[in-house]
Design a protein around this motif. Structure first.
Motif, PDB file in Angstrom:
ATOM      1  N   THR A   1      -5.758  -8.559   1.850  1.00 20.82           N
ATOM      2  CA  THR A   1      -5.040  -7.331   2.211  1.00 20.82           C
ATOM      3  C   THR A   1      -5.938  -6.110   2.052  1.00 20.82           C
ATOM      4  O   THR A   1      -5.983  -5.225   2.934  1.00 20.82           O
ATOM      5  N   LEU A   2      -6.673  -6.038   0.941  1.00 21.32           N
ATOM      6  CA  LEU A   2      -7.591  -4.922   0.730  1.00 21.32           C
ATOM      7  C   LEU A   2      -8.671  -4.882   1.806  1.00 21.32           C
ATOM      8  O   LEU A   2      -9.037  -3.818   2.320  1.00 21.32           O
ATOM      9  N   GLN A   3      -9.204  -6.074   2.172  1.00 24.62           N
ATOM     10  CA  GLN A   3     -10.272  -6.122   3.175  1.00 24.62           C
ATOM     11  C   GLN A   3      -9.763  -5.725   4.555  1.00 24.62           C
ATOM     12  O   GLN A   3     -10.444  -5.006   5.301  1.00 24.62           O
ATOM     13  N   ILE A   4      -8.570  -6.174   4.918  1.00 25.02           N
ATOM     14  CA  ILE A   4      -8.001  -5.792   6.214  1.00 25.02           C
ATOM     15  C   ILE A   4      -7.741  -4.294   6.263  1.00 25.02           C
ATOM     16  O   ILE A   4      -8.018  -3.635   7.278  1.00 25.02           O
TER      17      ILE A   4
ATOM     18  N   SER B   1       1.002  -2.515   1.617  1.00 23.15           N
ATOM     19  CA  SER B   1       2.304  -3.185   1.603  1.00 23.15           C
ATOM     20  C   SER B   1       2.717  -3.588   3.012  1.00 23.15           C
ATOM     21  O   SER B   1       3.221  -4.699   3.233  1.00 23.15           O
ATOM     22  N   GLY B   2       2.501  -2.700   3.980  1.00 25.80           N
ATOM     23  CA  GLY B   2       2.826  -3.015   5.364  1.00 25.80           C
ATOM     24  C   GLY B   2       2.006  -4.178   5.886  1.00 25.80           C
ATOM     25  O   GLY B   2       2.523  -5.069   6.582  1.00 25.80           O
ATOM     26  N   ILE B   3       0.696  -4.169   5.568  1.00 31.98           N
ATOM     27  CA  ILE B   3      -0.175  -5.273   5.990  1.00 31.98           C
ATOM     28  C   ILE B   3       0.317  -6.591   5.403  1.00 31.98           C
ATOM     29  O   ILE B   3       0.396  -7.614   6.093  1.00 31.98           O
TER      30      ILE B   3
ATOM     31  N   LEU C   1      -1.368  -5.895  -6.619  1.00 31.76           N
ATOM     32  CA  LEU C   1      -1.948  -4.723  -5.965  1.00 31.76           C
ATOM     33  C   LEU C   1      -1.421  -3.430  -6.586  1.00 31.76           C
ATOM     34  O   LEU C   1      -2.137  -2.430  -6.691  1.00 31.76           O
ATOM     35  N   LEU C   2      -0.148  -3.454  -6.991  1.00 31.00           N
ATOM     36  CA  LEU C   2       0.408  -2.285  -7.671  1.00 31.00           C
ATOM     37  C   LEU C   2      -0.242  -2.058  -9.037  1.00 31.00           C
ATOM     38  O   LEU C   2      -0.390  -0.915  -9.484  1.00 31.00           O
ATOM     39  N   SER C   3      -0.644  -3.148  -9.687  1.00 29.12           N
ATOM     40  CA  SER C   3      -1.183  -3.065 -11.047  1.00 29.12           C
ATOM     41  C   SER C   3      -2.710  -2.987 -11.015  1.00 29.12           C
ATOM     42  O   SER C   3      -3.411  -3.906 -11.410  1.00 29.12           O
ATOM     43  N   HIS C   4      -3.222  -1.896 -10.474  1.00 26.61           N
ATOM     44  CA  HIS C   4      -4.655  -1.628 -10.458  1.00 26.61           C
ATOM     45  C   HIS C   4      -5.455  -2.559  -9.561  1.00 26.61           C
ATOM     46  O   HIS C   4      -6.618  -2.855  -9.838  1.00 26.61           O
ATOM     47  N   GLY C   5      -4.851  -3.021  -8.491  1.00 30.84           N
ATOM     48  CA  GLY C   5      -5.565  -3.663  -7.394  1.00 30.84           C
ATOM     49  C   GLY C   5      -6.494  -4.790  -7.783  1.00 30.84           C
ATOM     50  O   GLY C   5      -6.095  -5.783  -8.384  1.00 30.84           O
TER      51      GLY C   5
END
Length: 511
Positions: A200-203, A221-223, A448-452
């Motif tokens: 998700t982070l990479q996209i 979140s949307g991704i 992702l919410l908890s410091h990615g």
């Protein structure tokens, strides 16, 4: 029982993360410090031990034993087999770290070397090979070969607990066996959620580079929602359609991106880097495998090597089961050599091309990728590709590849989790697959919410610890069963030889 308890534990974690993400992050960090401080040595010994064990299996007398009946043939072609195990094994991570890891090591190298020097560059590539080479695929091989052997040759259910039959007997069907399966499920869910979070982070990084979409929690979140829908749809199509077709597509897109970068980038530099790094990797394999820093109290090994070993161990139940599912009919030797060496070689080539390109740009091209890693690790791949001819097209292919790897990994994990939580059924119900698909997405969202990225890494290291112990006992169970089978075969051969000798003796006597 297994499905209900495992899902309840994961649901409690998700609720904790939603209502108190800061508390979750703080508690997870405390567990991380405890795990790496007290059990870092265990991860290192376990990973090296698994590598030695599978190589021994391949070249021992047990290597000719077939994973199935003696007349079984492989169900899938070599290309489809390799595509599926590779896509399930580590696809997203290669895209995410292909440039970022060597550049990160170059900036802050291991072994107390000075950063941003030629020695730092050599160590950067060597450790990238180390983290993505033989050790992770040995970890996968342990689970895969053990499950395939007991499932197809000994006719046991497709459950981790069933591989303990030589050690526990009928107790594998009781509470102890259920506990083993629950731990396998929890390790798998967190390991896969780590990769889904990285994907998700990479996209998001790719979309930001291509079209300026901001890198923030709402977009991520949307991704995650869109991709969850995609892999849930894929999960309903079955193994021979969705996963097989996507895996073959993954390999083609990955090979296309790799080839284009190889041709358009600093080709000779990549070849020289590959040759030099292979030599350094093989020469220093044992030393790197057992390296800790008790005298300097450095954090590099904890942040990189221990994270990777724990990540691979957390992935092992899912990848091992999936590889076992598609490996029926292969011999133990064929299985181990195929799983261990072919994907490792591909990883070496991948890092030589993408990591080599990044280091060439940093050292000789005037591009400050070290600064980019410090600002946003997800952007480094796209910045590096943009410096090549047709860079925007390559960046788009990299983003597309992350999407397809994401869908394939999540689809495969959903299938395997369904098997683990429905008594080893090779065709788990749609309801169970949907439940696990949503659970994976929920955990990735919470992490992702908890410091990615930091929380993703922490979750892998902590949840993998009990499964590392389980894997060690799986090795013991497998070797005990193989020895028993070998004794049985010798007994049958001796009985056959005696019968033949007795028959020949009777003929000579004219009886």
């Amino acid at each position: 029982m297994v499905f209900g308890i495992a899902l309840a534990v994961i649901a409690a974690f998700v609720l904790w993360g939603i209502f108190n993400p800061e508390g979750l992050a703080e508690q997870a960090n405390q567990f991380l410090v405890f795990t790496t401080g007290k059990f870092g040595w265990l991860y290192l010994f376990a990973a090296l031990g698994f590598l030695v064990f599978v190589i021994y299996l391949a070249f021992s007398k047990y290597g000719r034993i077939r994973l199935g009946d003696d007349d079984d043939e492989p169900e899938y072609s070599d290309i489809s087999w390799f595509s599926m195990l590779f896509s399930a094994g580590m696809g997203i991570g290669l895209v995410f770290w292909g440039v970022a890891e060597p550049i990160s090591h170059y900036a802050s190298p291991p072994q107390e070397a000075t950063g941003q020097t030629a020695e730092a560059a050599r160590l950067a590539m060597r450790y990238a090979f180390f983290h993505w080479g033989l050790h992770p695929w040995a970890i996968y091989s342990i689970v895969g070969v053990t499950l395939a052997y007991f499932q197809y040759r000994k006719k046991k259910s497709a459950l981790i607990s069933q591989t303990f039959y030589p050690l526990l007997g009928e107790r594998v069907n009781g509470p102890l066996g259920k506990t083993i399966d629950i731990l396998a499920i929890i390790a798998t869910v967190f390991g896969v959620a780590t990769s889904l979070g990285l994907g998700t982070l990479q996209i998001n990084g790719g979309l930001g580079f291509l079209w300026g979409i901001p890198n923030q929690a709402g977009v991520q979140s949307g991704i995650l929602i869109v991709l969850t829908i995609l892999y849930m749809v894929s999960a309903t199509t079955g193994l021979d359609k969705g996963i097989k077709l996507l895996s073959n597509a993954n390999l083609m897109v990955a090979a296309g991106l790799l080839l284009c970068t190889f041709i358009l980038g600093p080709t000779i530099f990549m070849l020289d880097t590959f040759t030099m790094t292979i030599g350094g990797y093989l020469q220093n394999l044992i030393q790197m495998s057992l390296r800790l820093t008790p005298f300097t109290q450095g954090s590099w090994v904890n942040e990189w090597t221990l994270f990777y070993w724990a990540w691979w161990i957390a992935w092992a139940p899912f990848v091992g089961m999936f590889i076992a599912r598609v490996s029926r009919g292969r011999t133990i030797k064929e299985f181990v050599l195929g799983v261990l060496f072919i994907p490792s070689l591909f990883s070496f080539i991948w890092f030589s091309v993408f990591g080599g390109t990044g280091l060439h740009q940093q050292l000789l091209g005037g591009i400050n990728l070290v600064e980019a890693v410090g600002k946003d690790v997800t952007s480094v791949l796209f910045i590096s590709l943009s410096q090549l001819p047709g860079g925007m097209v390559l960046a788009f292919l990299a983003t597309l590849l992350t999407v397809t790897f994401f869908v394939t990994s999540a689809d495969s994990a959903t299938y395997v989790l369904g098997m683990f939580s429905s008594g080893g059924s090779l065709d788990p119900s749609l309801k169970i697959k949907v439940a696990w698909g949503l659970a994976q997405a929920a955990i990735a969202f919470v992490l992702l919410l908890s410091h990615g990225l930091e929380a993703l890494q922490t979750a892998s290291i902590v949840t993998a610890l009990p499964f590392a112990v389980i894997m060690a006992f799986m090795c013991m169970a497998l070797i005990r069963s193989l020895r028993a089978e070998a004794r049985q075969l010798r007994k049958q051969e001796l009985e056959f030889r005696r019968a033949v000798e007795e028959l020949v003796g009777r003929r000579l006597k004219g009886e």
